[in-house]
Write a protein that holds these residues in place. Structure first.
Motif, PDB file in Angstrom:
ATOM      1  N   GLN A 114      38.322  28.827  45.485  1.00  0.00           N
ATOM      2  CA  GLN A 114      37.054  29.476  45.787  1.00  0.00           C
ATOM      3  C   GLN A 114      37.159  30.989  45.659  1.00  0.00           C
ATOM      4  O   GLN A 114      36.252  31.652  45.148  1.00  0.00           O
ATOM      5  N   ARG A 115      38.265  31.545  46.108  1.00  0.00           N
ATOM      6  CA  ARG A 115      38.467  32.995  46.023  1.00  0.00           C
ATOM      7  C   ARG A 115      38.522  33.449  44.562  1.00  0.00           C
ATOM      8  O   ARG A 115      37.966  34.492  44.194  1.00  0.00           O
ATOM      9  N   ALA A 116      39.176  32.670  43.720  1.00  0.00           N
ATOM     10  CA  ALA A 116      39.270  33.014  42.292  1.00  0.00           C
ATOM     11  C   ALA A 116      37.899  32.960  41.636  1.00  0.00           C
ATOM     12  O   ALA A 116      37.562  33.813  40.803  1.00  0.00           O
ATOM     13  N   ILE A 117      37.098  31.971  41.995  1.00  0.00           N
ATOM     14  CA  ILE A 117      35.752  31.850  41.438  1.00  0.00           C
ATOM     15  C   ILE A 117      34.881  33.015  41.897  1.00  0.00           C
ATOM     16  O   ILE A 117      34.122  33.598  41.112  1.00  0.00           O
ATOM     17  N   ARG A 118      35.012  33.378  43.167  1.00  0.00           N
ATOM     18  CA  ARG A 118      34.232  34.506  43.690  1.00  0.00           C
ATOM     19  C   ARG A 118      34.581  35.792  42.954  1.00  0.00           C
ATOM     20  O   ARG A 118      33.709  36.579  42.593  1.00  0.00           O
TER      21      ARG A 118
END
Length: 216
Positions: free
Chosen positions: A131-135
């Motif tokens: 999720q952090r990478a997508i954000r």
């Protein structure tokens, strides 16, 4: 008055927000923008319809790469899936099988377990890491929301655009009922009026073609 006659009045329910559906270009732009360990997570969301926790918990043994079938068994870290329907096998293309095979081969030496997705240290890839990478990648892919779920919505839209009916989409998404599928994706199916027009037009075109052939 002991009780106000207006006390039972309530505001009308808000309409349900339509699921955001990424474009094909956005999906591939996201794929290129995230770190290498997360790219396969993008593929599982967009072409298997995994939920975020299912992507993190996906085991290599769950994938029949020869037949092209994913048999879900767990969600991150090694928890039971929420429903029996979530265990419904999902078919996938040979092209995706080749992508997954290449990923498995490339990470074989560093992987410390039997999960499909692992971080740079070989540990199980956590949902918050994905999720952090997508954000972080959103800056390079304008218009995308933060949620991993829009990849699952893309998967559904791809099936619908390819002509799948509601039962097939329900099975692929592992929804408990067709109502859940329609409540979320009904706006993606062709409008009923357009379907009727297309059907009538097809019959008339076939007749015109037959008459033209008879005339010659």
């Amino acid at each position: 008055m002991a009780k106000s006659p207006c006390s039972r009045k309530t505001a009308p329910p808000a309409g349900k927000q339509k699921a955001y559906v990424a474009t094909t270009d956005q999906v591939w732009a996201l794929y290129e923008a995230v770190p290498a360990p997360v790219r396969t997570a993008v593929l599982t969301g967009a072409f298997l319809g995994t939920r975020l926790a299912e992507a993190g918990g996906l085991m290599i043994a769950d994938l029949d790469l020869m037949r092209g079938v994913w048999s879900p068994s767990a969600q991150y870290p090694d928890d039971e899936l929420k429903t029996a329907t979530s265990r419904t096998p999902v078919p996938f293309s040979q092209e995706l099988a080749l992508e997954l095979s290449a990923h498995i081969a490339a990470t074989a030496d560093q992987r410390k377990g039997e999960w499909l997705l692992c971080d740079q240290w070989g540990s199980q890839l956590a949902p918050w890491t994905i999720q952090r990478a997508i954000r972080a990648a959103r800056a390079k892919v304008p218009g995308l929301p933060e949620a991993f779920s829009y990849l699952r919505h893309f998967f559904a839209s791809m099936l619908i655009a390819d002509g799948s009916d509601v039962k097939k989409v329900q099975a692929a998404l592992r929804h408990a009922s067709a109502k859940s599928t329609l409540d979320t994706y009904s706006h993606l199916w062709p409008d009923a009026d357009d379907t009727i027009r297309a059907a009538g037009g097809r019959v008339l075109r076939e007749r015109a073609a037959r008459l033209a052939a008879e005339a010659t």
